[in-house]
Write a protein that holds these residues in place. Structure first.
Motif, short mmCIF file in Angstrom:
data_model
loop_
_atom_site.label_atom_id
_atom_site.label_comp_id
_atom_site.label_asym_id
_atom_site.label_seq_id
_atom_site.Cartn_x
_atom_site.Cartn_y
_atom_site.Cartn_z
N ASP A 98 24.48 51.81 -162.35
CA ASP A 98 25.47 52.19 -163.35
C ASP A 98 26.67 51.24 -163.41
O ASP A 98 27.61 51.43 -164.18
CB ASP A 98 25.96 53.63 -163.15
CG ASP A 98 26.64 53.84 -161.79
OD1 ASP A 98 27.15 52.87 -161.21
OD2 ASP A 98 26.65 54.99 -161.32
N GLY A 99 26.65 50.18 -162.57
CA GLY A 99 27.68 49.15 -162.64
C GLY A 99 28.99 49.48 -161.96
O GLY A 99 29.97 48.76 -162.11
N THR A 100 29.02 50.56 -161.15
CA THR A 100 30.27 50.92 -160.46
C THR A 100 30.41 50.20 -159.12
O THR A 100 31.47 50.25 -158.51
CB THR A 100 30.33 52.44 -160.22
OG1 THR A 100 29.19 52.84 -159.45
CG2 THR A 100 30.34 53.19 -161.55
N ALA A 101 29.34 49.53 -158.65
CA ALA A 101 29.41 48.80 -157.38
C ALA A 101 30.15 47.48 -157.57
O ALA A 101 29.88 46.72 -158.51
CB ALA A 101 28.00 48.55 -156.84
N ILE A 102 31.10 47.20 -156.68
CA ILE A 102 31.83 45.93 -156.70
C ILE A 102 31.68 45.25 -155.34
O ILE A 102 31.55 45.92 -154.32
CB ILE A 102 33.32 46.13 -157.04
CG1 ILE A 102 33.96 47.11 -156.05
CG2 ILE A 102 33.49 46.61 -158.46
CD1 ILE A 102 35.46 47.30 -156.27
N GLN A 103 31.70 43.92 -155.35
CA GLN A 103 31.55 43.17 -154.11
C GLN A 103 32.89 42.55 -153.71
O GLN A 103 33.56 41.93 -154.52
CB GLN A 103 30.51 42.06 -154.27
CG GLN A 103 30.21 41.31 -152.98
CD GLN A 103 29.28 40.13 -153.21
OE1 GLN A 103 29.59 39.25 -154.00
NE2 GLN A 103 28.14 40.12 -152.54
N GLN A 104 33.25 42.72 -152.45
CA GLN A 104 34.51 42.18 -151.93
C GLN A 104 34.22 41.30 -150.72
O GLN A 104 33.54 41.73 -149.79
CB GLN A 104 35.44 43.34 -151.54
CG GLN A 104 36.77 42.88 -150.95
CD GLN A 104 37.64 44.06 -150.55
OE1 GLN A 104 37.36 45.20 -150.90
NE2 GLN A 104 38.71 43.78 -149.81
N ILE A 105 34.72 40.06 -150.74
CA ILE A 105 34.53 39.16 -149.61
C ILE A 105 35.53 39.54 -148.52
O ILE A 105 36.74 39.58 -148.75
CB ILE A 105 34.73 37.69 -150.01
CG1 ILE A 105 33.76 37.31 -151.13
CG2 ILE A 105 34.55 36.77 -148.81
CD1 ILE A 105 32.31 37.44 -150.77
N ILE A 106 35.03 39.82 -147.32
CA ILE A 106 35.87 40.25 -146.20
C ILE A 106 36.19 39.10 -145.26
O ILE A 106 37.27 38.98 -144.72
CB ILE A 106 35.18 41.38 -145.42
CG1 ILE A 106 34.85 42.55 -146.34
CG2 ILE A 106 36.04 41.84 -144.25
CD1 ILE A 106 36.07 43.20 -146.97
N LEU A 107 35.22 38.18 -145.07
CA LEU A 107 35.37 37.13 -144.05
C LEU A 107 34.60 35.89 -144.46
O LEU A 107 33.49 36.00 -145.00
CB LEU A 107 34.86 37.66 -142.70
CG LEU A 107 34.77 36.69 -141.54
CD1 LEU A 107 36.17 36.26 -141.09
CD2 LEU A 107 34.02 37.32 -140.37
N ILE A 108 35.16 34.72 -144.21
CA ILE A 108 34.46 33.44 -144.38
C ILE A 108 34.52 32.72 -143.04
O ILE A 108 35.60 32.38 -142.56
CB ILE A 108 35.12 32.57 -145.47
CG1 ILE A 108 35.20 33.32 -146.79
CG2 ILE A 108 34.34 31.27 -145.64
CD1 ILE A 108 35.93 32.56 -147.88
N SER A 109 33.35 32.50 -142.44
CA SER A 109 33.32 31.90 -141.10
C SER A 109 31.94 31.32 -140.84
O SER A 109 31.16 31.10 -141.77
CB SER A 109 33.69 32.96 -140.05
OG SER A 109 33.78 32.37 -138.76
N SER A 110 31.63 31.09 -139.56
CA SER A 110 30.31 30.59 -139.18
C SER A 110 29.29 31.72 -139.27
O SER A 110 29.64 32.91 -139.30
CB SER A 110 30.34 30.05 -137.75
OG SER A 110 30.63 31.10 -136.84
N VAL A 111 28.01 31.35 -139.27
CA VAL A 111 26.94 32.35 -139.34
C VAL A 111 26.99 33.29 -138.14
O VAL A 111 26.93 34.52 -138.29
CB VAL A 111 25.56 31.66 -139.41
CG1 VAL A 111 24.44 32.70 -139.32
CG2 VAL A 111 25.42 30.85 -140.69
N SER A 112 27.13 32.73 -136.94
CA SER A 112 27.09 33.56 -135.73
C SER A 112 28.26 34.55 -135.69
O SER A 112 28.08 35.71 -135.30
CB SER A 112 27.12 32.67 -134.48
OG SER A 112 28.30 31.90 -134.44
N TYR A 113 29.45 34.11 -136.12
CA TYR A 113 30.60 35.02 -136.09
C TYR A 113 30.46 36.11 -137.16
O TYR A 113 30.79 37.27 -136.91
CB TYR A 113 31.90 34.25 -136.31
CG TYR A 113 33.14 35.11 -136.11
CD1 TYR A 113 33.46 35.62 -134.85
CD2 TYR A 113 33.95 35.45 -137.18
CE1 TYR A 113 34.56 36.43 -134.67
CE2 TYR A 113 35.06 36.26 -137.00
CZ TYR A 113 35.37 36.75 -135.74
OH TYR A 113 36.46 37.57 -135.56
N CYS A 114 29.95 35.75 -138.34
CA CYS A 114 29.73 36.75 -139.38
C CYS A 114 28.71 37.79 -138.92
O CYS A 114 28.86 38.98 -139.17
CB CYS A 114 29.27 36.08 -140.67
SG CYS A 114 30.60 35.25 -141.58
#
Length: 362
Positions: free
Chosen positions: A59-75
């Motif tokens: 229904d289009g109510t889902a939104i995406q929010q970026i929480i963290l930008i880092s290395s693969v292992s830390y994410c």
């Protein structure tokens, strides 16, 4: 090697959600926008486990929010802290697992892609991987060293049929092997055909024909003129013992529904599982999945199983809409499939050849 990749940890939620620890969906990707579009495309065909997540995406109510930008292992580490257990928020599995890294776009190269694809496959099959390659910190580095030392330019690694994956068990084979086989000849009903000629005659890809014959099927079985051999089930092996979410009563109902010809895609809501999982349940229980033959645009036939994304009624509707001039992407929306699935359906219906035939006839 993995540390060089920039990775994003994202949170998919609705406007009213404020608690990332208990609400919404948490995931990681190197291409978060693309990953979000993947979630939405899967929702269109019902391949999302959580019903609330499915509804929000549709229904289009889902939104995406970026929480963290880092290395693969830390994410991965943070993802595991946010989703340490099964069924938290919209997630159905714990976060931080390496098995799904390949499909999240974190591979970055052929070697990395091969490694993470192997991890995904063994996770699905239940096979074990050696400690050397399974090491979460150095597994990729050691696998890369093995790959560079042993796998040539036109070769690839195969783990088909293996219970244990390691340097001494994986198969290294030529990528040209199947191509070479397709140039050989076959005797069928007194005439000699190449694999390609015979494949075109029965609307089967040459490589598919090769692999069917390699795994022991007769030529008539490979061409589906006879029923293919049923898989031998060894009940003493753990992977063939069903221990899933469906109750005994649900399994009986599921078996009756499948054998009566109801497509698996129409059973997803009934049993709360996606079509892929239902297909695996059917395979483990050795349920005979019916099949039908559908006439293509040129008068030939092709085979469709009831667990396919399109059943016979859907193909008939697709043919009708194509003949009425409806655009393919609109037909895909009508049938609830992706545009790529619609393209494949058109190939099976021989729509391109039909259009060319009509153009020739004027």
């Amino acid at each position: 090697m993995t540390e060089e990749i920039k990775c994003y940890l994202y949170w998919i939620r609705t406007e009213g959600m404020t608690d990332i620890f208990t609400q919404g969906y948490v995931g990681i990707s190197v291409k978060p926008d693309y990953r979000f579009s993947q979630h939405k495309n899967k929702a269109k065909i019902g391949k999302v486990y959580n019903k609330a997540f499915l509804k929000a995406l549709k229904d289009g109510t889902a939104i995406q929010q970026i929480i963290l930008i880092s290395s693969v292992s830390y994410c991965k580490e943070v993802e595991n802290k946010l989703r340490p257990l099964f069924y938290i928020g919209w997630n159905v599995a714990p976060g931080g697992g390496a098995g799904g890294i390949y499909k999240h776009g974190l591979s970055g190269s052929k070697i990395k892609g091969t490694y993470y694809n192997i991890l995904t496959k063994i996770r699905e099959s239940g096979a074990r991987i050696c400690d050397e390659w399974g090491d979460s910190e150095n597994g990729l580095v050691k696998f890369s060293k093995f790959y560079e030392d042993n796998v040539g330019e036109n070769q690839c690694i195969s783990i088909a049929g293996l219970d244990f994956i390691g340097p001494n068990t994986v198969k290294i084979q030529s990528q040209q092997g199947v191509v070479a086989d397709t140039k050989r000849s076959l005797l069928f009903e007194g005439d000699i055909y190449t694999y390609k000629e015979l494949g075109d005659k029965f609307n089967i890809k040459p490589n598919t024909l090769v692999w069917r014959l390699r795994r022991g099927e007769t030529l008539n079985q490979a061409l589906r003129l006879e029923d293919k051999p049923r898989r031998t089930v060894k009940l003493d092996k753990k992977e063939y013992i069903y221990n899933g979410r469906l109750t005994e009563e649900q399994l009986i109902t599921f078996k009756n529904d499948v054998e009566s010809g109801i497509p698996l895609l129409r059973l997803t809501d009934k049993f709360g599982m996606d079509a892929g999982n239902l297909s695996r349940v059917a395979a483990k229980l050795v349920i005979c999945i019916p099949r039908v033959f559908i006439e293509d645009m040129l008068g030939g036939e092709f085979e469709v199983f009831s667990h396919s994304k399109l059943d016979s009624d859907s193909y008939e509707l697709a043919k009708e809409l194509l003949l009425n001039g409806t655009q393919k992407y609109k037909i895909a929306e009508e049938l609830g499939i992706t545009p790529s699935c619609m393209t494949d359906a058109c190939k099976r219906l021989k729509w391109g050849e039909y259009v060319e035939q009509q153009r020739t006839l004027g």
